[in-house]
Design a protein around this motif. Structure first.
Motif, PDB file in Angstrom:
ATOM      1  N   ALA A 174       0.864  -1.178   0.000  1.00  4.59           N
ATOM      2  CA  ALA A 174       0.000   0.000   0.000  1.00  4.59           C
ATOM      3  C   ALA A 174       0.901   1.228   0.000  1.00  4.59           C
ATOM      4  CB  ALA A 174      -0.901   0.003   1.234  1.00  4.59           C
ATOM      5  N   SER A 175       0.386   2.324  -0.518  1.00  2.00           N
ATOM      6  CA  SER A 175       1.185   3.552  -0.535  1.00  2.00           C
ATOM      7  C   SER A 175       1.515   4.007   0.883  1.00  2.00           C
ATOM      8  CB  SER A 175       0.448   4.651  -1.298  1.00  2.00           C
ATOM      9  OG  SER A 175      -0.883   4.789  -0.816  1.00  2.00           O
ATOM     10  N   SER A 176       0.665   3.631   1.850  1.00  3.09           N
ATOM     11  CA  SER A 176       0.945   3.916   3.262  1.00  3.09           C
ATOM     12  C   SER A 176       0.049   3.037   4.123  1.00  3.09           C
ATOM     13  CB  SER A 176       0.708   5.399   3.586  1.00  3.09           C
ATOM     14  OG  SER A 176      -0.663   5.727   3.422  1.00  3.09           O
ATOM     15  N   ASN A 177       0.453   2.824   5.358  1.00  2.00           N
ATOM     16  CA  ASN A 177      -0.353   2.111   6.355  1.00  2.00           C
ATOM     17  C   ASN A 177      -0.414   2.946   7.620  1.00  2.00           C
ATOM     18  OD1 ASN A 177      -0.566  -0.174   4.708  1.00  2.00           O
ATOM     19  ND2 ASN A 177       1.181  -1.186   5.665  1.00  2.00           N
ATOM     20  N   THR A 187      -4.716  15.959   6.562  1.00  2.00           N
ATOM     21  CA  THR A 187      -5.513  17.183   6.644  1.00  2.00           C
ATOM     22  C   THR A 187      -6.127  17.530   5.293  1.00  2.00           C
ATOM     23  OG1 THR A 187      -3.517  18.502   6.221  1.00  2.00           O
ATOM     24  CG2 THR A 187      -4.118  18.112   8.530  1.00  2.00           C
ATOM     25  N   ASN A 188      -5.466  17.099   4.214  1.00  2.00           N
ATOM     26  CA  ASN A 188      -5.938  17.367   2.856  1.00  2.00           C
ATOM     27  C   ASN A 188      -6.767  16.178   2.357  1.00  2.00           C
ATOM     28  OD1 ASN A 188      -6.374  17.965   0.176  1.00  2.00           O
ATOM     29  ND2 ASN A 188      -4.205  18.121  -0.378  1.00  2.00           N
ATOM     30  N   PRO A 189      -8.051  16.357   2.085  1.00  2.00           N
ATOM     31  CA  PRO A 189      -8.890  15.225   1.654  1.00  2.00           C
ATOM     32  C   PRO A 189      -8.590  14.733   0.239  1.00  2.00           C
ATOM     33  CG  PRO A 189     -10.146  17.263   1.553  1.00  2.00           C
ATOM     34  CD  PRO A 189      -8.838  17.601   2.209  1.00  2.00           C
ATOM     35  N   GLU A 190      -7.738  15.445  -0.507  1.00  2.00           N
ATOM     36  CA  GLU A 190      -7.444  15.053  -1.887  1.00  2.00           C
ATOM     37  C   GLU A 190      -6.198  14.179  -2.007  1.00  2.00           C
ATOM     38  OE1 GLU A 190      -9.696  15.615  -4.147  1.00  2.00           O
ATOM     39  OE2 GLU A 190     -10.821  16.650  -2.574  1.00  2.00           O
ATOM     40  N   VAL A 191      -5.534  13.876  -0.903  1.00  2.00           N
ATOM     41  CA  VAL A 191      -4.336  13.023  -0.961  1.00  2.00           C
ATOM     42  C   VAL A 191      -4.755  11.602  -1.350  1.00  2.00           C
ATOM     43  CG1 VAL A 191      -2.431  12.016   0.343  1.00  2.00           C
ATOM     44  CG2 VAL A 191      -3.104  14.404   0.741  1.00  2.00           C
ATOM     45  N   PRO A 192      -4.223  11.053  -2.462  1.00  2.00           N
ATOM     46  CA  PRO A 192      -4.633   9.712  -2.909  1.00  2.00           C
ATOM     47  C   PRO A 192      -3.867   8.614  -2.175  1.00  2.00           C
ATOM     48  CG  PRO A 192      -3.063  10.617  -4.456  1.00  2.00           C
ATOM     49  CD  PRO A 192      -3.282  11.687  -3.409  1.00  2.00           C
ATOM     50  N   GLU A 193      -4.364   7.405  -2.314  1.00  2.00           N
ATOM     51  CA  GLU A 193      -3.677   6.216  -1.811  1.00  2.00           C
ATOM     52  C   GLU A 193      -3.773   5.129  -2.879  1.00  2.00           C
ATOM     53  OE1 GLU A 193      -1.979   5.952   0.940  1.00  2.00           O
ATOM     54  OE2 GLU A 193      -2.715   7.579   2.232  1.00  2.00           O
ATOM     55  N   THR A 194      -2.854   4.171  -2.824  1.00  2.00           N
ATOM     56  CA  THR A 194      -2.886   3.055  -3.769  1.00  2.00           C
ATOM     57  C   THR A 194      -2.710   1.728  -3.038  1.00  2.00           C
ATOM     58  OG1 THR A 194      -0.503   3.190  -4.211  1.00  2.00           O
ATOM     59  CG2 THR A 194      -1.973   4.441  -5.669  1.00  2.00           C
ATOM     60  N   LEU A 195      -3.357   0.698  -3.566  1.00  2.00           N
ATOM     61  CA  LEU A 195      -3.205  -0.676  -3.097  1.00  2.00           C
ATOM     62  C   LEU A 195      -2.773  -1.512  -4.296  1.00  2.00           C
ATOM     63  CD1 LEU A 195      -6.539  -1.000  -1.052  1.00  2.00           C
ATOM     64  CD2 LEU A 195      -4.273  -0.399  -0.167  1.00  2.00           C
ATOM     65  N   THR A 196      -1.654  -2.226  -4.167  1.00  2.00           N
ATOM     66  CA  THR A 196      -1.101  -2.978  -5.295  1.00  2.00           C
ATOM     67  C   THR A 196      -1.089  -4.466  -4.972  1.00  2.00           C
ATOM     68  OG1 THR A 196       0.308  -1.084  -5.853  1.00  2.00           O
ATOM     69  CG2 THR A 196       0.845  -3.198  -6.878  1.00  2.00           C
TER      70      THR A 196
END
Length: 320
Positions: free
Chosen positions: A119-122, A152-161
C-alpha cells in the motif's frame, strides 16, 4: 454408419471451411477433429484451433509474441508450412491452440488475486494491505481492514497494489468494500476509484516485490502500467461494491493497482481524513497451468511456454 453422408468429403474445401468456421467452442473444434481421420486432417490443415483462439481472444495476437514448446519458439501469426515437418507443426499447433483457447475461456473466478504487495501507506501493521484479502470486515473477533494515516488534505490519494494469480488474465470486475463503523455511522470510503494493470520493468526482480516494497516505499519507478481505467464513483455505503470494466481487459504482467481518490470521512479522535478498505476481489479468467507466461520486454509482450506435464488433455479425450 451405413447410409451416412460425410459433408466434408462431399463439399469442396471452401464450403466445408465455412461450415466448420461456425463452431465457437474450442472443445467443439477438438471433437470435430475426432469424428474421422479425414475430418482430423481437414481441421488440422485448416488451423481451426488457431483461428478460433485468435477470433475469441484477438488481444492475444498483440500481447503474446510467441508460444514455446520443447524449446522451439513459434510465432503467433500465420505462416506457410509444407512437407512432413509442416504437417507435424500443424498437429502441434492444433493441440496447443485448442488448449490455449480453453485456458482463456474457462469460467470466471473471484480469486484472481494471488497476494498483496504493498500500500502507498499504512496507519499501522495491524491495518496493512493484507487485511483486504480477508472476506468481510471482521476476522477472529476484531475488525479487519487496511487503513491509511490521517491527512488534513482530503485530496491526498492512496494506492493498493496486488499480484494476480497469473501473468496473463482477462479481468472483468474489481470489487471493493470500504470500511464502515456502524455504531457511529462513519464510512471511510474514497470518492472515486481507478484501476491500473501492468508489469515490473525488470522481470528478474519480480520475486522480490513483496519484500522490496513495503508501506511507504513507492513501486511506481519499477512498474510499467499498460492499462488505466476510467474513474468509477464509489457509493457511500459499506457493502461490497462491484466495478465492472467496460470490456474485459487483458492484464499482462500480473500486477493490479487500485487508486483511491478523494477522502470523505474525518477520524473521530484526530479530525483527520482517513481511507479504509475491508475487502478486495478481482474477477476474471486467469491463464491455467497449461501455459506459463514470461515477459520479454518493457512493452508487456510475453512468450507463452506450453507445459505439457500440466496440460489437461484428457478433458477432451486426448491421451496424455
Amino acid at each position: 454408419m451405413e447410409g451416412s453422408i460425410d459433408f466434408v468429403v462431399l463439399l469442396n474445401s471452401d464450403l466445408s471451411f465455412k461450415t466448420l468456421s461456425n463452431l465457437n467452442n474450442p472443445a467443439d473444434v477438438v471433437r470435430a477433429s475426432s469424428v474421422s481421420r479425414f475430418w482430423r486432417q481437414f481441421v488440422i490443415a485448416s488451423e481451426f484451433s488457431k483461428c478460433l483462439c485468435l477470433r475469441l481472444f484477438p488481444e492475444t495476437l498483440s500481447a503474446i509474441k510467441a508460444i514455446e514448446h520443447n524449446n522451439v519458439i513459434q510465432s503467433m501469426g500465420f505462416e506457410t508450412t509444407g512437407g512432413s515437418v509442416g504437417v507435424e507443426k500443424l498437429k502441434k499447433n492444433h493441440r496447443i491452440y485448442a488448449l490455449l483457447a480453453r485456458s482463456l475461456a474457462h469460467s470466471l473466478t473471484k480469486e484472481c488475486i494471488l497476494e498483496a504487495i504493498s500500500a502507498s501507506s499504512n496507519r499501522s501493521k495491524a491495518e496493512d494491505i493484507h487485511q483486504t484479502l480477508i472476506p468481510g470486515d471482521i476476522f477472529q473477533g476484531r475488525f479487519s481492514y487496511w487503513s491509511s494515516p490521517g491527512k488534513t488534505n482530503p485530496e491526498v490519494p492512496e494506492t493498493l497494489t496486488y499480484r494476480l494469480v497469473s501473468k496473463l488474465c482477462f479481468i472483468t470486475e474489481i470489487h471493493i468494500q470500504p470500511f464502515q463503523v456502524f455504531s457511529v455511522h462513519n464510512l471511510y470510503s474514497a470518492k472515486v476509484v481507478r484501476f491500473r494493470m501492468g508489469h515490473v520493468k525488470e522481470p528478474q526482480r519480480e520475486r522480490y516485490l513483496t519484500s522490496d516494497y513495503g508501506a511507504g516505499k513507492s513501486i511506481e519507478d519499477h512498474v510499467v502500467w499498460t492499462y488505466t481505467s476510467k474513474k468509477f464513483p464509489m457509493v457511500q455505503d459499506g457493502y461490497l461494491q462491484k466495478f465492472k470494466l467496460p470490456e474485459p481487459v487483458l492484464a499482462i504482467g500480473g500486477l493490479l493497482q487500485i487508486e483511491l481518490l478523494g477522502r470523505v470521512q474525518l477520524g473521530v479522535n484526530n479530525g483527520l481524513y482517513h481511507l479504509r478498505v475491508s475487502h478486495v476481489q478481482v474477477v476474471g479468467r486467469p491463464l491455467t497451468d497449461d501455459f506459463i507466461a514470461e515477459l520479454i520486454d518493457y512493452s508487456g509482450k510475453c512468450v507463452l511456454k506450453y507445459n505439457p506435464e500440466r496440460a489437461t488433455c484428457n478433458y477432451w479425450g486426448w491421451s496424455s
